[in-house]
Motif scaffolding. Structure first.
Motif, PDB file in Angstrom:
ATOM      1  N   ARG A  46      25.361  46.929  34.537  1.00 38.46           N
ATOM      2  CA  ARG A  46      26.466  46.278  33.851  1.00 38.46           C
ATOM      3  C   ARG A  46      27.658  46.038  34.777  1.00 38.46           C
ATOM      4  NH1 ARG A  46      30.656  46.060  30.253  1.00 38.46           N
ATOM      5  NH2 ARG A  46      30.204  45.286  28.145  1.00 38.46           N
ATOM      6  N   ASN A  47      27.728  46.781  35.882  1.00 40.84           N
ATOM      7  CA  ASN A  47      28.794  46.539  36.853  1.00 40.84           C
ATOM      8  C   ASN A  47      28.769  45.098  37.356  1.00 40.84           C
ATOM      9  OD1 ASN A  47      30.278  49.207  37.602  1.00 40.84           O
ATOM     10  ND2 ASN A  47      28.128  49.796  37.530  1.00 40.84           N
ATOM     11  N   ALA A  48      27.571  44.545  37.527  1.00 38.17           N
ATOM     12  CA  ALA A  48      27.456  43.164  37.996  1.00 38.17           C
ATOM     13  C   ALA A  48      27.993  42.190  36.957  1.00 38.17           C
ATOM     14  CB  ALA A  48      26.002  42.838  38.328  1.00 38.17           C
ATOM     15  N   VAL A  49      27.747  42.480  35.678  1.00 34.10           N
ATOM     16  CA  VAL A  49      28.278  41.637  34.609  1.00 34.10           C
ATOM     17  C   VAL A  49      29.801  41.736  34.570  1.00 34.10           C
ATOM     18  CG1 VAL A  49      28.298  41.232  32.116  1.00 34.10           C
ATOM     19  CG2 VAL A  49      26.162  41.791  33.274  1.00 34.10           C
ATOM     20  N   THR A  50      30.320  42.945  34.824  1.00 35.71           N
ATOM     21  CA  THR A  50      31.774  43.118  34.849  1.00 35.71           C
ATOM     22  C   THR A  50      32.407  42.300  35.965  1.00 35.71           C
ATOM     23  OG1 THR A  50      31.545  45.352  33.952  1.00 35.71           O
ATOM     24  CG2 THR A  50      33.642  44.813  34.988  1.00 35.71           C
ATOM     25  N   ILE A  51      31.739  42.233  37.118  1.00 34.32           N
ATOM     26  CA  ILE A  51      32.245  41.400  38.214  1.00 34.32           C
ATOM     27  C   ILE A  51      32.375  39.949  37.752  1.00 34.32           C
ATOM     28  CG2 ILE A  51      31.685  40.429  40.474  1.00 34.32           C
ATOM     29  CD1 ILE A  51      30.409  43.111  41.187  1.00 34.32           C
ATOM     30  N   ALA A  52      31.324  39.440  37.097  1.00 28.19           N
ATOM     31  CA  ALA A  52      31.370  38.061  36.600  1.00 28.19           C
ATOM     32  C   ALA A  52      32.419  37.899  35.513  1.00 28.19           C
ATOM     33  CB  ALA A  52      29.991  37.661  36.076  1.00 28.19           C
ATOM     34  N   HIS A  53      32.532  38.893  34.624  1.00 29.12           N
ATOM     35  CA  HIS A  53      33.503  38.858  33.522  1.00 29.12           C
ATOM     36  C   HIS A  53      34.928  38.745  34.058  1.00 29.12           C
ATOM     37  CE1 HIS A  53      34.840  40.378  29.404  1.00 29.12           C
ATOM     38  NE2 HIS A  53      35.949  40.469  30.130  1.00 29.12           N
ATOM     39  N   GLU A  54      35.283  39.671  34.937  1.00 29.75           N
ATOM     40  CA  GLU A  54      36.653  39.662  35.471  1.00 29.75           C
ATOM     41  C   GLU A  54      36.878  38.480  36.406  1.00 29.75           C
ATOM     42  OE1 GLU A  54      38.820  41.552  34.171  1.00 29.75           O
ATOM     43  OE2 GLU A  54      37.371  42.769  33.056  1.00 29.75           O
ATOM     44  N   GLY A  55      35.833  38.085  37.122  1.00 29.61           N
ATOM     45  CA  GLY A  55      35.959  36.892  37.952  1.00 29.61           C
ATOM     46  C   GLY A  55      36.231  35.653  37.117  1.00 29.61           C
ATOM     47  N   GLY A  56      35.616  35.589  35.926  1.00 27.39           N
ATOM     48  CA  GLY A  56      35.878  34.479  35.019  1.00 27.39           C
ATOM     49  C   GLY A  56      37.333  34.435  34.579  1.00 27.39           C
ATOM     50  N   HIS A  57      37.879  35.599  34.215  1.00 24.87           N
ATOM     51  CA  HIS A  57      39.302  35.670  33.861  1.00 24.87           C
ATOM     52  C   HIS A  57      40.157  35.157  35.018  1.00 24.87           C
ATOM     53  CE1 HIS A  57      39.031  37.635  30.033  1.00 24.87           C
ATOM     54  NE2 HIS A  57      38.568  38.773  30.493  1.00 24.87           N
ATOM     55  N   GLY A  58      39.861  35.659  36.223  1.00 22.88           N
ATOM     56  CA  GLY A  58      40.678  35.305  37.378  1.00 22.88           C
ATOM     57  C   GLY A  58      40.602  33.837  37.733  1.00 22.88           C
ATOM     58  N   LEU A  59      39.399  33.276  37.711  1.00 21.54           N
ATOM     59  CA  LEU A  59      39.227  31.874  38.078  1.00 21.54           C
ATOM     60  C   LEU A  59      39.955  30.953  37.107  1.00 21.54           C
ATOM     61  CD1 LEU A  59      37.896  29.659  39.779  1.00 21.54           C
ATOM     62  CD2 LEU A  59      35.884  29.843  38.302  1.00 21.54           C
ATOM     63  N   ILE A  60      39.804  31.198  35.813  1.00 17.58           N
ATOM     64  CA  ILE A  60      40.461  30.332  34.826  1.00 17.58           C
ATOM     65  C   ILE A  60      41.974  30.513  34.863  1.00 17.58           C
ATOM     66  CG2 ILE A  60      40.636  29.763  32.382  1.00 17.58           C
ATOM     67  CD1 ILE A  60      38.057  28.875  33.803  1.00 17.58           C
ATOM     68  N   ALA A  61      42.424  31.732  35.142  1.00 22.24           N
ATOM     69  CA  ALA A  61      43.870  31.936  35.292  1.00 22.24           C
ATOM     70  C   ALA A  61      44.419  31.031  36.390  1.00 22.24           C
ATOM     71  CB  ALA A  61      44.164  33.403  35.601  1.00 22.24           C
ATOM     72  N   LEU A  62      43.724  30.983  37.520  1.00 22.11           N
ATOM     73  CA  LEU A  62      44.170  30.130  38.624  1.00 22.11           C
ATOM     74  C   LEU A  62      44.087  28.648  38.260  1.00 22.11           C
ATOM     75  CD1 LEU A  62      42.494  31.961  41.647  1.00 22.11           C
ATOM     76  CD2 LEU A  62      44.935  31.880  41.110  1.00 22.11           C
ATOM     77  N   LEU A  63      43.006  28.259  37.615  1.00 20.13           N
ATOM     78  CA  LEU A  63      42.815  26.843  37.274  1.00 20.13           C
ATOM     79  C   LEU A  63      43.811  26.346  36.241  1.00 20.13           C
ATOM     80  CD1 LEU A  63      38.907  26.580  37.140  1.00 20.13           C
ATOM     81  CD2 LEU A  63      40.446  25.801  38.955  1.00 20.13           C
ATOM     82  N   THR A  64      44.351  27.262  35.435  1.00 23.36           N
ATOM     83  CA  THR A  64      45.321  26.852  34.414  1.00 23.36           C
ATOM     84  C   THR A  64      46.766  27.055  34.881  1.00 23.36           C
ATOM     85  OG1 THR A  64      45.130  29.050  33.366  1.00 23.36           O
ATOM     86  CG2 THR A  64      43.750  27.280  32.494  1.00 23.36           C
ATOM     87  N   GLY A  65      46.934  27.360  36.160  1.00 23.08           N
ATOM     88  CA  GLY A  65      48.275  27.439  36.717  1.00 23.08           C
ATOM     89  C   GLY A  65      48.940  28.790  36.634  1.00 23.08           C
ATOM     90  N   ARG A  66      48.213  29.811  36.221  1.00 16.69           N
ATOM     91  CA  ARG A  66      48.790  31.139  36.191  1.00 16.69           C
ATOM     92  C   ARG A  66      48.714  31.757  37.589  1.00 16.69           C
ATOM     93  NH1 ARG A  66      49.719  33.074  31.311  1.00 16.69           N
ATOM     94  NH2 ARG A  66      49.573  35.247  32.008  1.00 16.69           N
ATOM     95  N   THR A  67      49.489  32.797  37.821  1.00  9.06           N
ATOM     96  CA  THR A  67      49.482  33.487  39.105  1.00  9.06           C
ATOM     97  C   THR A  67      48.618  34.734  38.987  1.00  9.06           C
ATOM     98  OG1 THR A  67      51.718  32.702  39.619  1.00  9.06           O
ATOM     99  CG2 THR A  67      50.900  34.587  40.874  1.00  9.06           C
ATOM    100  N   LEU A  68      47.521  34.756  39.702  1.00 10.21           N
ATOM    101  CA  LEU A  68      46.614  35.899  39.667  1.00 10.21           C
ATOM    102  C   LEU A  68      47.147  36.983  40.593  1.00 10.21           C
ATOM    103  CD1 LEU A  68      43.917  37.108  38.705  1.00 10.21           C
ATOM    104  CD2 LEU A  68      42.831  35.975  40.657  1.00 10.21           C
ATOM    105  N   THR A  69      47.454  38.143  40.038  1.00 10.37           N
ATOM    106  CA  THR A  69      48.042  39.214  40.850  1.00 10.37           C
ATOM    107  C   THR A  69      47.031  40.273  41.267  1.00 10.37           C
ATOM    108  OG1 THR A  69      48.701  40.429  38.849  1.00 10.37           O
ATOM    109  CG2 THR A  69      50.308  38.916  39.804  1.00 10.37           C
ATOM    110  N   GLY A  70      45.913  40.397  40.569  1.00  9.14           N
ATOM    111  CA  GLY A  70      44.930  41.377  40.997  1.00  9.14           C
ATOM    112  C   GLY A  70      43.846  41.621  39.965  1.00  9.14           C
ATOM    113  N   ILE A  71      42.729  42.151  40.455  1.00 13.36           N
ATOM    114  CA  ILE A  71      41.585  42.492  39.614  1.00 13.36           C
ATOM    115  C   ILE A  71      41.171  43.920  39.933  1.00 13.36           C
ATOM    116  CG2 ILE A  71      39.176  41.954  39.050  1.00 13.36           C
ATOM    117  CD1 ILE A  71      39.734  39.071  39.929  1.00 13.36           C
ATOM    118  N   ARG A  72      40.883  44.694  38.909  1.00  8.69           N
ATOM    119  CA  ARG A  72      40.420  46.067  39.089  1.00  8.69           C
ATOM    120  C   ARG A  72      39.085  46.233  38.361  1.00  8.69           C
ATOM    121  NH1 ARG A  72      44.736  49.223  40.900  1.00  8.69           N
ATOM    122  NH2 ARG A  72      43.672  51.148  40.321  1.00  8.69           N
ATOM    123  N   LEU A  73      38.144  46.879  39.040  1.00  6.21           N
ATOM    124  CA  LEU A  73      36.840  47.192  38.466  1.00  6.21           C
ATOM    125  C   LEU A  73      36.676  48.708  38.463  1.00  6.21           C
ATOM    126  CD1 LEU A  73      34.753  44.581  40.495  1.00  6.21           C
ATOM    127  CD2 LEU A  73      35.668  44.296  38.194  1.00  6.21           C
TER     128      LEU A  73
END
Length: 237
Positions: A46-73
């Motif tokens: 499930r760690n691999a799914v979490t990587i994709a999950h949080e990566g999805g949050h981060g990518l869309i944040a950037l694409l919608t103009g938000r400032t991505l400050t960090g990701i924690r797993l």
């Protein structure tokens, strides 16, 4: 790197590779099921799914103009993606909705590439995404898991032969398609027991004033549709 080498690498990247035999596709499907279904193996995978999950949050944040400050797993397979911007509006809604939908949609995209014979391209794109995500990881466990995942893709894409690459690529895509289904059911079970009160579905409910159940339905619809569509593409060899 001379021009001949660059041209060879480019041709390898955008070129197509032969489809594997049907038994390879079915064997990788069985292997992915063997990882996703049993609780013990799923707890690790499930760690691999979490990587994709949080990566999805981060990518869309950037694409919608938000400032991505960090990701924690975290080792309990949870994660946290932090971005700055307006705490409301379409950008925040899309960012919140991207987590549970990212793994199955990545699997669907991977299935589309494999269906057209772009095995090497899939491996290189995945490697690039993981390396880009590594820059935004803000804890040691997260760095370790993303580094290991990216290293595996890099080694396979550079050193393995076509057959090994095909097995690895199909296994990863099947895992994303199947593993993308289970988290929504787990979230639904937690909410039924009164837990996960600050889940993505609950955050979306507060942002949109639509019930959390509506967003759970969306998560289920995306993951199951991706599994059906992606599975059909993978099995058409």
């Amino acid at each position: 790197m001379d021009s001949t080498t660059a041209t060879t690498l480019w041709d390898e990247l955008v070129g197509t590779q032969p489809d594997p035999d049907l038994w390879v596709v079915l064997a990788t499907l069985a292997a992915a099921l063997a990882v996703v279904v049993p609780h013990g193996l799923w707890r690790l995978a499930r760690n691999a799914v979490t990587i994709a999950h949080e990566g999805g949050h981060g990518l869309i944040a950037l694409l919608t103009g938000r400032t991505l400050t960090g990701i924690r797993l975290h080792s309990d397979t949870s994660g946290l993606t932090v971005s700055r911007g307006k705490p409301y509006g379409i950008g925040m809604i899309l960012t919140a909705a991207a987590g549970y939908t990212a793994p199955p949609l990545l699997g669907l995209g991977g299935a589309a590439l494999l269906a057209t014979g772009h095995i090497t391209l899939l491996l290189w794109v995945a490697t690039a995404l993981l390396l880009a995500m590594l820059v935004m990881i803000r804890n040691a466990y997260g760095v370790l898991t993303v580094f290991l995942a990216g290293g595996a893709f890099l080694l396979v894409s550079w050193l393995a032969g076509p057959q090994v690459q095909a097995v690895f690529a199909y296994l990863v895509v099947w895992f994303l398609l199947l593993g993308g289904v289970r988290p929504a059911f787990e979230l639904q079970a937690k909410r039924r027991r009164g837990g996960a009160g600050d889940s993505d579905a609950d955050q979306l409910a507060r942002l949109t004033h639509a019930p959390a159940g509506v967003w759970l339905f969306l998560f289920h619809a995306v993951s199951l549709s991706s599994l059906i569509g992606g599975g059909r593409w993978l099995l058409e060899v």
